[in-house]
Each structure stands twice: as C-alpha cells, then as structure tokens.
Design an enzyme around this catalytic site. Structure first.
Site, PDB file in Angstrom:
ATOM      1  CG  ASP A  98      62.827 -22.148 -10.027  1.00  0.00           C
ATOM      2  OD1 ASP A  98      63.722 -21.688  -9.283  1.00  0.00           O
ATOM      3  OD2 ASP A  98      62.566 -21.682 -11.158  1.00  0.00           O
ATOM      4  CG  ASP A 197      64.830 -17.774  -7.631  1.00  0.00           C
ATOM      5  OD1 ASP A 197      64.666 -17.486  -8.822  1.00  0.00           O
ATOM      6  OD2 ASP A 197      64.536 -17.006  -6.690  1.00  0.00           O
ATOM      7  CD  GLU A 258      68.282 -16.213 -11.147  1.00  0.00           C
ATOM      8  OE1 GLU A 258      67.766 -15.456 -11.970  1.00  0.00           O
ATOM      9  OE2 GLU A 258      67.864 -16.321  -9.976  1.00  0.00           O
ATOM     10  CG  HIS A 331      61.318 -17.239 -15.703  1.00  0.00           C
ATOM     11  ND1 HIS A 331      62.566 -17.815 -15.634  1.00  0.00           N
ATOM     12  CD2 HIS A 331      61.079 -16.730 -14.481  1.00  0.00           C
ATOM     13  CE1 HIS A 331      63.049 -17.679 -14.410  1.00  0.00           C
ATOM     14  NE2 HIS A 331      62.174 -17.019 -13.692  1.00  0.00           N
ATOM     15  CG  ASP A 332      63.670 -13.831 -14.508  1.00  0.00           C
ATOM     16  OD1 ASP A 332      62.470 -13.834 -14.209  1.00  0.00           O
ATOM     17  OD2 ASP A 332      64.563 -14.330 -13.793  1.00  0.00           O
TER      18      ASP A 332
HETATM   19  O1  TEU Z   1      65.535 -13.851 -10.504  1.00  0.00           O
HETATM   20  C1  TEU Z   1      66.582 -13.238  -9.791  1.00  0.00           C
HETATM   21  C2  TEU Z   1      66.962 -11.949 -10.302  1.00  0.00           C
HETATM   22  O2  TEU Z   1      68.066 -11.516 -10.046  1.00  0.00           O
HETATM   23  C3  TEU Z   1      65.938 -11.127 -11.030  1.00  0.00           C
HETATM   24  O3  TEU Z   1      65.669 -10.023 -10.235  1.00  0.00           O
HETATM   25  C4  TEU Z   1      66.407 -10.648 -12.316  1.00  0.00           C
HETATM   26  O4  TEU Z   1      67.493  -9.796 -12.134  1.00  0.00           O
HETATM   27  C5  TEU Z   1      65.305  -9.888 -12.982  1.00  0.00           C
HETATM   28  O5  TEU Z   1      64.196 -10.723 -13.097  1.00  0.00           O
HETATM   29  C6  TEU Z   1      65.698  -9.446 -14.373  1.00  0.00           C
HETATM   30  O6  TEU Z   1      64.699  -8.657 -14.902  1.00  0.00           O
HETATM   31  C7  TEU Z   1      64.891 -14.922  -9.898  1.00  0.00           C
HETATM   32  C8  TEU Z   1      63.758 -15.428 -10.760  1.00  0.00           C
HETATM   33  O7  TEU Z   1      64.275 -15.933 -11.959  1.00  0.00           O
HETATM   34  C9  TEU Z   1      62.753 -14.345 -10.955  1.00  0.00           C
HETATM   35  O8  TEU Z   1      61.705 -14.740 -11.793  1.00  0.00           O
HETATM   36  C10 TEU Z   1      62.213 -13.980  -9.590  1.00  0.00           C
HETATM   37  O9  TEU Z   1      61.354 -12.873  -9.705  1.00  0.00           O
HETATM   38  C11 TEU Z   1      63.324 -13.652  -8.600  1.00  0.00           C
HETATM   39  O10 TEU Z   1      64.386 -14.594  -8.622  1.00  0.00           O
HETATM   40  C12 TEU Z   1      62.790 -13.667  -7.194  1.00  0.00           C
HETATM   41  O11 TEU Z   1      62.538 -14.970  -6.806  1.00  0.00           O
END
Ligand code: TEU
Ligand code: CA
Length: 597
Positions: A98, A197, A258, A331-332
């Site tokens: 990542d 990311d 992303e 994971h989000d």
């Molecule tokens: O996520 C980017 C992001 O835009 C997130 O804020 C997303 O909108 C949110 O998690 C949805 O609930 C990436 C990663 O995937 C995330 O795990 C990280 O927390 C974030 O970047 C910061 O690095």
C-alpha cells in the site's frame, strides 16, 4: 487496448492485522500470511495487496507511516517481508504494498525535524500556514484539517485525515524525490506493484481559502478542495505522470489507484492507454447513497436495480480501453453481502454466490477482500466500546450531536463501520476462529462457528468453492478473449431484480484489419458470447417472457420469435451455476453463466 501482463490477474486484499496471527499476540502478522499462501493460491489469486505493514503508531491502523523503510514489529521483520515476497513468487504470486504518500505520521522523522525547525528544509515537506491564512475544511475524520504545530503557535499544519497524519507537500521537488526513491527501493526488492492510497488528495488549492459550509459546524468537507483542485489547478496529473515515469513504468509494475470521483473525460487520464495507473477501483456502488452530512443521512442499503444500473454505468464509462478494479468490499467498507444484498438474502449462501458471480465476471480486475470468499458478514457491534476505527468513532459522535439516541447511533454505525471488515479472519470453529490462540485485537464476529474456511473446505457447495469455480472460469484460456478482453453489454435491464449482461469476445487479431501477429492470439479460444444471468429476487423468475432477440443479435444470427428460455435451455452451454440445475426459470438468487452458440 494494449495488452499488459496484469490484465488477466486475480487480486486478493489482506488486512494484515486481522488475517492470521503466527506468534499468538492477538495481531495478525507476516509469518501468518506466509502460512496461508497455499490457501490464497487455491483461490486462483495471482496478486496479493497488503494493507500497510510499515512502521506506524497505528492511529489509523498503519495508514500513518512513521518509517517507509521499516516493517512494524507487530507484523514481523524485513526478513519476513523478503521471505513473503520469495514464497509468493514460488507459488507464481506477486505482492503489492500500500503506497500511503498523501501523508505520513506525525512521528515520522520528517515531521519531527519540521517541528524542530519549521523554517528549515523540513518545513517545506508539509503545509504550514499562519493561523489567519488557513481555511474552513473539515477533516475526513472530523474536526478542522488544521492543527497547531507543536511548540510553534505561529504555525498550523494541514491534515486531510487525522491530526496524527500530516499532509506531505507534493509541490516540493525534494519531497517528491524522497518518495520516488522509496517507491523504487521497494520495487527493486521485487514487489509486483502498489495500491495507491487516497491519491487524489495530493493536490491542494493554493493559496488556501474557505468553502461553502455543508454542515452546521461552519465547515466544508475536505473533498471539496480536491474537486476544486481538479477543476481549477490542473489536478493531480502532473504529479502522477512523474510518479509513473519515474517508478511504475521503468519497473513494469502494476499500480491500482484509490481514486474517487474521476468523471468521464478524466477517466482516461488515470487509466487509459497512457494513464497514470494500471487500474483504479470502481467506487460508484460504494459511494451510492452516501451523504456528506454523515452516515445518518446516508442510504443503508442499495436496491438491486440501483446496484445493477450503477455497475452498468461504470462499465459503460470504462468502455473497452480502461479496466476498472471491481470490488464489493474492502477494509474501509461494510461487508459486501451485508451492504448489497437485502436483509433476507444477506445470510443466504446462494445469494452470496449470486453477488460474487455478478461482480466477478464484469469487465475489469476482480479483487477479493479477505473473508469475502467465505461470505463473511457485518458484525453486530453491541457497544461502541467494541469499535476501534477512528472514522467510525467520529461518525458516532457526529450522529449523537445531531440528537440521535446512543442505541440508534450504534445501529447506524453498525451498517457502515470500517470495523465490519476488520474483524479477524474466520479460519475454523475453534476458540478465536483459528486466527490466534489468544483474544484478538478486535472482537471476532460470533458467527465464526457457522461461517469459516475449514467447514467450507469440506462442503463442495460452499461460497468458498464457488469463488474457486469463478477463478477457474476466468482463468480458462478458452474464455480469456471474452472474459478478460471482451466488452460488456447489459441486457434485459428493464426486468426488476434481474441483472444480466453479455460478455462479447473481442475481435480476434486476425479479424482486425492490418493486425500483425494474427496467429499469436486466440487459437485455443472459444470466441462465443457469454451470458451472465442473476436473479436478485427472493422469488422465482420465469424467463419465458424474455425475448431471444438480444441474444440472437449477439450471435449475429437471424432474429426469431424463439424465447430466451427455450434458447438457453436447448442451445446454450452452462459454464457455471450456483444451483445444480437450470430448468428455464431462475430460482431465488440463482446465478447462471451460459456460453451462447
Ligand atoms: O482511504 C481514503 C478515503 O477517502 C477514506 O477516507 C474513505 O473515504 C473512508 O475510509 C470511507 O469510510 C484511504 C484508506 O483506504 C483508509 O483506510 C485510510 O484511513 C485513509 O486513506 C487515510 O490514509
Ligand atoms: Ca502476531
């Protein structure tokens, strides 16, 4: 579309903390991953994306990196990482890390040096501003994006995410060089590539200015500045072009961005033939119904017909020259089966297989998130104390502030929480689900006694075995021209609860005028259209009313009055079916894949 080595690959995302614990401290680790490589390979996986394993204080679960060149001790050592790369390679798999370079941790040496001397060179690694020149943006994790620089009240620093995640200043050439050096260092080690990311955030609108508030707190979502930067400042493109030229391209690495909100004409700049990335996620379904005002204003569940329309729109946007990365969860996000299937269906293995089939065979790169292949479901968190994720805790507070009762707020965050996907992997029905022999860092979903890999391994009708069959289909060289490179044509869109599409083989090289190498492609290939049919209704769906014409025209054969039902029953070959038979009527949640004559 120019063919690339990664076009036909299958991807698997690992959230390392929750995958497999080898040393019984309750936290998943690299040696745990190594011990499961044969399992991952058995899913037909070629490329494994690891969520961050770098050194981190874990304010945001590793998305806050304090040393890009070190593995966090909770995951193991750099030797373990090298071994993981080597062991994966032995099994014909590659590793993606990542790449988190919009921000680092406030514990990174760069930020520490910035605090020591904000006027020195490291002050330029970040965005520092006198308090009166900041703006009114709200961080993605709540509160202002600005915080005072410790020990220096004359400066505020910018953080689009948490206070402990200061944004890196990409306008600074010296910083960019540091990043390119680091990316190349990892690629030289033998990584296959990166998932990148939050990358849209690297371009800011300078000088900073206020935006129209979107909540009662007088602030505007940080994402507003990012759209503004795309519109008015030329966006992220110059930075990403440089990153590609300096790092990904020379290594022929695979890069998955992303990227949120890339509209039609921008898509090709990201993932067209000369785009910045190999691919980017299709988040249209993920974002459907989300409201900037918060989770309490967002739609908890998407209806099947909205799901299908959203997917088809994204597919149309990608056309035949871009490949999206297709996901139902990560994971989000909440678990895909809980989010995209209606309540009754979301616990039903047949419906889980249906959803799997529908997204997996789309045009693009299939991604599986750990546990998805078992049909893992959302967790029913019974107390906010069980939740670790900062994003969820912030939304919870926000919902309380809006006047909701705590039980209601918990019910809402249960539907969206990022921790739904982060509960430990369910390997078997032993204590702690075979994930560890001690209490895991995040509670296990109690349903591990009925949903786990060991049980599904023994049951050939399980969700797990269905994912293997999907992989086998996608990897079968006879169908590659169709499933990997072919176009996608929605059919029977008007039928409620039916999701149906044709995958049309791309023209053989020999059919393309003036093509060289006409003989190299497609000799073993079966160049016939493939029809994917799925019934999202909990009731049977008769196909006898459906006209055969869309299928006929796909075959460029004469139109007849023949019904689709009869055609499919008598002339098409079934390649995959989540039931044991097809009798002309789709059973509740039945998914069938046909090859047309
Ligand atoms: O996520 C980017 C992001 O835009 C997130 O804020 C997303 O909108 C949110 O998690 C949805 O609930 C990436 C990663 O995937 C995330 O795990 C990280 O927390 C974030 O970047 C910061 O690095
Ligand atoms: Ca461990």
């Amino acid at each position: 579309m120019k063919k690339q080595w990664w076009n036909n690959k299958i991807f698997y995302q690992i959230y390392p903390k929750s995958f497999c614990d080898s040393n019984q401290d309750g936290i998943g680790d690299l040696r745990g991953i190594i011990s499961k490589l044969d399992y991952i390979r058995s899913l037909g996986v070629d490329l494994i994306w690891l969520s961050p394993v770098y050194q981190s204080p874990f304010q945001d679960q590793g998305y806050d990196i304090s040393d890009y060149y070190a593995i966090d001790p909770c995951f193991g050592t750099m030797e373990d990482m090298d071994e993981l790369i080597a062991e994966a390679k032995k099994r014909d798999m590659g590793i993606l890390m990542d790449l988190v370079v919009n921000h680092c941790s406030d514990e990174h040496l760069w930020f520490q040096k910035c605090i020591q001397d904000p006027e020195g060179p490291y002050g330029d690694y970040f965005y520092l501003s006198p308090p009166h020149k900041t703006n009114n943006l709200r961080s993605y994790f709540g509160g202002s994006v600005w915080s005072p620089l410790p020990g220096h009240p004359e400066y505020q620093y910018l953080h689009m995410f948490d206070q402990k995640q200061p944004d890196l200043n990409w306008e600074n050439k010296v910083l960019r060089e540091e990043i390119f050096k680091m990316v190349n260092w990892w690629l030289d080690k033998g990584l296959a590539g990166f998932r990148i990311d939050a990358i849209m955030n690297i371009k800011k609108v300078l000088p900073f200015h206020d935006y129209t508030p979107d909540r009662g707190d007088g602030m505007a979502s940080a994402s507003v500045m990012i759209s503004d930067a795309e519109l008015t400042q030329g966006g992220v493109h110059a930075f990403l072009r440089e990153l590609n030229e300096r790092c990904f391209k020379p290594h022929n690495a695979v890069s998955i961005g992303e990227v949120f909100d890339a509209d039609g004409d921008k898509l090709r700049m990201f993932i067209g033939e000369n785009g910045h990335f190999s691919s980017m996620f299709d988040f249209a379904e993920t974002c459907f119904g989300k409201d900037r005002a918060g989770w309490h204003k967002s739609l908890m569940q998407i209806q099947p017909d909205d799901y299908k329309q959203t997917v088809f729109q994204a597919q149309a946007l990608a056309g035949t020259d871009c490949l999206f990365s297709n996901v139902i969860e990560n994971h989000d996000e909440p678990r895909g089966v809980s989010h995209y299937l209606q309540e009754d269906a979301s616990h039903d293995p047949q419906a889980k297989k249906l959803l799997a089939c529908m997204y997996y065979l789309l045009r693009g790169l299939p991604f599986i998130y750990q546990g998805q292949e078992l049909g893992m479901e959302n967790m029913d968190f019974t107390s906010i104390d069980q939740i670790n994720d900062i994003n969820t805790l912030d939304e919870y507070q926000n919902i309380l502030k809006e006047g909701y009762a705590p039980e209601e707020a918990l019910r809402i965050v249960n539907a969206f929480s990022r921790d739904n996907a982060r509960t430990p992997m369910q390997w078997n029905s032993d204590t702690f689900a075979g994930f560890s022999s001690v209490t895991p860092w995040l509670p296990l979903n109690p349903n591990y006694t009925s949903i786990n890999a060991a049980d599904q391994e023994k049951d050939s009708a399980s969700v797990l075995h269905f994912y293997r069959r999907l992989a086998a289909l996608r990897k079968d060289s006879r169908y590659m021209d169709t499933l990997v490179y072919g176009s996608l044509l929605p059919v029977y869109e008007e039928v409620p609860g039916l999701m149906a599409y044709l995958r049309m083989p791309e023209p053989a090289a020999s059919e393309i005028q003036g093509a060289e190498n006409a003989e190299t492609m497609g000799t073993k290939s079966e160049r016939r259209p493939i029809l994917v049919l799925g019934n999202f209704n909990g009731t049977p769906l008769a196909l006898n009313q459906l006209p055969a014409s869309p299928l006929r025209s796909a075959l460029s054969a004469a139109q007849t009055d023949f019904s689709a039902e009869r055609y499919l029953q008598t002339q098409a070959d079934v390649l995959l079916n989540n039931y044991t038979d097809f009798d002309g009527t789709l059973k509740p949640y039945q998914a069938v894949v046909f090859q047309l004559k």
